[in-house]
Design a protein around this motif. Structure first.
Motif, PDB file in Angstrom:
ATOM      1  N   GLU A   1      -5.288  -1.533   1.944  1.00  0.00           N
ATOM      2  CA  GLU A   1      -4.173  -0.611   1.668  1.00  0.00           C
ATOM      3  C   GLU A   1      -2.839  -1.338   1.827  1.00  0.00           C
ATOM      4  O   GLU A   1      -1.912  -1.174   1.045  1.00  0.00           O
ATOM      5  N   ARG A   2      -2.767  -2.119   2.893  1.00  0.00           N
ATOM      6  CA  ARG A   2      -1.536  -2.871   3.185  1.00  0.00           C
ATOM      7  C   ARG A   2      -1.239  -3.877   2.062  1.00  0.00           C
ATOM      8  O   ARG A   2      -0.106  -4.009   1.612  1.00  0.00           O
TER       9      ARG A   2
ATOM     10  N   ALA B   1     -10.258 -12.750  -2.259  1.00  0.00           N
ATOM     11  CA  ALA B   1     -10.069 -12.024  -3.526  1.00  0.00           C
ATOM     12  C   ALA B   1      -9.643 -12.933  -4.670  1.00  0.00           C
ATOM     13  O   ALA B   1      -9.877 -12.594  -5.840  1.00  0.00           O
ATOM     14  N   ILE B   2      -9.012 -14.036  -4.360  1.00  0.00           N
ATOM     15  CA  ILE B   2      -8.519 -14.931  -5.420  1.00  0.00           C
ATOM     16  C   ILE B   2      -9.433 -16.158  -5.518  1.00  0.00           C
ATOM     17  O   ILE B   2     -10.106 -16.362  -6.529  1.00  0.00           O
TER      18      ILE B   2
ATOM     19  N   TYR C   1      -9.319  -6.538  -7.514  1.00  0.00           N
ATOM     20  CA  TYR C   1     -10.237  -6.722  -6.383  1.00  0.00           C
ATOM     21  C   TYR C   1     -10.187  -5.508  -5.454  1.00  0.00           C
ATOM     22  O   TYR C   1     -11.218  -4.999  -5.018  1.00  0.00           O
ATOM     23  N   ILE C   2      -8.967  -5.061  -5.165  1.00  0.00           N
ATOM     24  CA  ILE C   2      -8.820  -3.902  -4.263  1.00  0.00           C
ATOM     25  C   ILE C   2      -9.492  -2.677  -4.885  1.00  0.00           C
ATOM     26  O   ILE C   2     -10.209  -1.935  -4.208  1.00  0.00           O
ATOM     27  N   ALA C   3      -9.291  -2.520  -6.201  1.00  0.00           N
ATOM     28  CA  ALA C   3      -9.914  -1.370  -6.876  1.00  0.00           C
ATOM     29  C   ALA C   3     -11.428  -1.458  -6.805  1.00  0.00           C
ATOM     30  O   ALA C   3     -12.123  -0.460  -6.606  1.00  0.00           O
ATOM     31  N   SER C   4     -11.953  -2.684  -6.925  1.00  0.00           N
ATOM     32  CA  SER C   4     -13.414  -2.845  -6.907  1.00  0.00           C
ATOM     33  C   SER C   4     -13.986  -2.563  -5.526  1.00  0.00           C
ATOM     34  O   SER C   4     -15.148  -2.192  -5.395  1.00  0.00           O
ATOM     35  N   ARG C   5     -13.163  -2.730  -4.496  1.00  0.00           N
ATOM     36  CA  ARG C   5     -13.648  -2.509  -3.129  1.00  0.00           C
ATOM     37  C   ARG C   5     -13.362  -1.090  -2.628  1.00  0.00           C
ATOM     38  O   ARG C   5     -14.019  -0.613  -1.728  1.00  0.00           O
TER      39      ARG C   5
ATOM     40  N   ARG D   1      -2.348   0.645  -9.146  1.00  0.00           N
ATOM     41  CA  ARG D   1      -1.403  -0.187  -9.883  1.00  0.00           C
ATOM     42  C   ARG D   1      -0.420   0.644 -10.699  1.00  0.00           C
ATOM     43  O   ARG D   1      -0.793   1.317 -11.646  1.00  0.00           O
ATOM     44  N   PRO D   2       0.845   0.608 -10.349  1.00  0.00           N
ATOM     45  CA  PRO D   2       1.803   1.341 -11.164  1.00  0.00           C
ATOM     46  C   PRO D   2       2.039   0.608 -12.483  1.00  0.00           C
ATOM     47  O   PRO D   2       2.111  -0.612 -12.505  1.00  0.00           O
ATOM     48  N   ILE D   3       2.144   1.354 -13.570  1.00  0.00           N
ATOM     49  CA  ILE D   3       2.249   0.777 -14.906  1.00  0.00           C
ATOM     50  C   ILE D   3       3.438  -0.180 -15.021  1.00  0.00           C
ATOM     51  O   ILE D   3       3.334  -1.258 -15.574  1.00  0.00           O
ATOM     52  N   GLU D   4       4.584   0.191 -14.428  1.00  0.00           N
ATOM     53  CA  GLU D   4       5.782  -0.608 -14.640  1.00  0.00           C
ATOM     54  C   GLU D   4       5.715  -1.982 -13.996  1.00  0.00           C
ATOM     55  O   GLU D   4       6.509  -2.853 -14.267  1.00  0.00           O
TER      56      GLU D   4
END
Ligand code: FES
Ligand SMILES: [Fe+2]
Length: 440
Positions: free
Chosen positions: A5-6, A37-38, A398-402, A408-411
Motif C-alpha cells: 500500500e505504501r 518486483a523489478i 506487480y502490486i495489482a498482481s499481489r 493506478r490513476p490514469i493521468e
C-alpha cells in the motif's frame, strides 16, 4: 512482508514527466520491493555464451542479491538455476565462470549434475529423496550469444524481444567472442539514478568530453543530425545495407534496439575512434556505427564491428549499485597483437567514472530535505521519462498482481509507457523514422 500500500501511494504521488518522489529512490522498503518486483520479474542480461566457451561449464552471477548459475552441458544446452544449495542453502558456485562436469557445494560437498539433479549427498537418512533436492530451475534464453535469465516463474513474454534483437545482433557473432576485459565500479547511488543517467545524454556535452568525440550526443525528436550531416547518415545507411545488416529501431516495453552512426571518421567507441581490434566480429565490416541494445531494468550494450561493450547496473543496497562492464572481442584476437586493452577500454572507463561522480552527486542532492521531483527535458530526457514510466507501471502491475487492486490513476501514465507489444519490425514509439538517441 512488504507494505505494498505504501509503495502504491509513493508511485501515485509521482507527477508525470517528473523525477520520482524521494522515498522511491531512498526508502529501504522500496529497495526490497525493487529487488522483488523489478529485478525478480524482469529478464536480466546475465552474461554471454562465450563466458562458458567449452561444453560442461558454468557462469555464476548475482541478480539483486540472488546468486544464479547458468550451466552448459556436454550437448551445448544452457540451463539456469538458483545458485543455492538444497542442503542448507550455501552458494554452490562462486560468482564467475569455470569448466565443470558437475557442481559441488563447498560446504558439505553435495554434488549436482549440470542439469540440476542432485547426484551425491553423504550420510543422509534412508528416506532422503535426492530427486526432490535438485537445484531450482530458472528461465533462461540465448539470443545470438547473449544469455538472459528471469527469476520469476512467469517471466515477461520474450518472443517479440528475440524477434527484434536477434537478426541485428547475430552478425556480431558473439558466440565466437571472448571477454577481453571486465571490471566493476561500486557507485554510492540508487540503481534508478544510475539508470536514469544512462538513459540520457543531456549531461554528455559538459561531462563527457571524450565520449563526445565519437558519440553523437545531440538529441532531437526530429533526428539527431543536422541537415549538413545528412550525407553522413545516408552514407551510413548505405554501408549498413551493403553489409546486409539491419538497423531498426525496434522499441518494446522493456527494450530499445537501434544501429546508429558514430561521428564522422569514427568507427568504434574508442577515444580516437579507431577500431579497437583488428580481428573483426562482423566479418568484412568496418564503420557500421554502433548497435545499441538497451534492456530495462539494468543494462545496455554497444556492438560495433570490432567489439561489444556491456554495461550492467545491479543494486546491492538502497544507496549502492555495482556497475559491471565487459568488453568482448573475437575469440582468436591476441592481446598486444590484435588489440590493446587500454585502447579498447579507455573510453568507457573514463565515461563510467564520470557517470559515477554524476550519480553520487545526484544521490546527495536527492537525499536533501529540500529535494522535490523536477521536470524532465523533452526530448533530451525522453528515455529517462520512458524508464521512470516503465518502472512505475511495472511496480503497479506487480502490486495489482499481489493485491488484486490496481490503484493506478490514469493521468500518471507516461506518454511512452503506454507502448504495447507490436509485431516485429514495428516501432512502438510515436512517429519514428529515426529515434532520438539521447542516451548512452
Ligand atoms: S549447504 Fe551445500 S552441501 Fe551443505
Ligand atoms: Fe553519462
Amino acid at each position: 512482508m512488504l507494505d505494498l500500500e505504501r509503495i502504491r501511494d509513493l508511485v501515485n504521488q509521482r507527477r508525470s514527466g517528473h523525477t520520482l518522489p524521494q522515498d522511491l529512490y531512498n526508502g529501504s522498503e522500496v529497495f526490497k520491493f525493487d529487488i522483488e518486483a523489478i529485478f525478480g520479474q524482469s529478464w536480466i542480461l546475465a552474461g554471454f555464451t562465450c563466458e562458458i566457451p567449452r561444453p560442461r561449464g558454468y557462469l555464476a552471477v548475482t541478480i539483486g542479491g540472488s546468486p544464479v548459475v547458468i550451466t552448459r552441458d556436454g550437448e551445448g544446452v544452457y540451463r539456469a538455476f538458483h545458485n543455492s544449495c538444497r542442503h542448507r542453502g550455501a552458494q554452490v558456485c562462486a560468482d564467475g565462470a569455470g569448466g565443470r562436469a558437475r557442481l559441488t557445494c563447498p560446504y558439505h560437498q553435495w554434488v549436482y549434475d549440470l542439469d540440476g539433479r542432485l547426484v551425491h549427498a553423504r550420510n543422509m537418512p534412508e528416506d532422503f529423496e535426492p530427486a526432490e533436492h535438485g537445484l531450482r530451475p530458472l528461465h533462461v534464453e540465448n539470443v545470438a550469444g547473449a544469455l538472459f535469465v528471469c527469476l520469476s516463474e512467469t517471466p515477461p513474454s520474450f518472443a517479440r524481444f528475440r524477434a527484434d534483437l536477434e537478426p541485428l545482433l547475430a552478425p556480431h557473432r558473439l558466440e565466437g567472442a571472448k571477454i577481453a576485459f571486465q571490471n566493476t565500479l561500486v557507485e554510492r547511488g540508487n540503481w534508478k539514478l544510475v539508470m536514469e543517467n544512462a538513459r540520457e545524454c543531456y549531461h554528455c556535452g559538459v561531462s563527457h568530453p571524450e565520449l563526445c568525440l565519437t558519440f553523437p550526443i545531440e538529441s532531437s525528436i526530429d533526428g539527431h543530425f543536422t541537415a549538413a550531416e545528412d550525407a553522413h547518415y545516408d552514407a551510413f545507411v548505405a554501408r549498413v545495407e551493403e553489409a546486409g545488416l539491419g538497423k531498426g529501431p525496434f522499441i518494446g516495453p522493456w527494450w530499445q534496439v537501434e544501429r546508429f552512426p558514430l561521428n564522422k571518421g569514427h568507427a568504434s567507441l574508442t577515444i580516437d575512434g579507431a577500431l579497437a581490434c583488428r580481428k573483426l566480429m562482423v566479418e568484412g565490416a568496418g564503420d557500421i556505427g554502433s548497435l545499441r541494445w538497451a534492456i530495462e531494468p539494468h543494462s545496455f550494450c554497444h556492438s560495433t564491428a570490432d567489439t561489444t561493450v556491456y554495461f550492467s547496473a545491479m543494486p546491492t543496497a538502497s544507496g549502492e549499485t555495482v556497475v559491471t562492464c565487459k568488453w568482448l572481442v573475437h575469440k582468436d584476437a591476441v592481446e598486444g597483437v590484435d588489440y590493446d586493452v587500454e585502447h579498447l577500454t579507455a573510453l568507457w572507463n573514463v565515461t563510467n567514472l564520470q557517470d559515477r561522480d554524476l550519480v553520487e552527486n545526484n544521490q546527495r542532492g536527492v537525499n536533501s530535505v529540500g529535494y522535490m521531483p523536477g521536470p524532465y527535458s523533452l526530448p533530451d530526457e525522453s528515455y529517462v521519462q520512458r524508464f521512470s514510466d516503465w518502472y512505475c507501471d511495472k511496480a503497479m502491475d506487480y502490486i495489482a498482481s499481489r493485491t488484486g487492486v490496481d490503484g493506478r490513476p490514469i493521468e500518471l501514465r507516461g506518454v511512452i509507457s503506454g507502448a504495447v507489444e507490436s509485431p516485429p519490425g514495428q516501432v512502438t514509439h510515436a512517429d519514428q523514422s529515426r529515434l532520438p538517441l539521447g542516451q548512452q
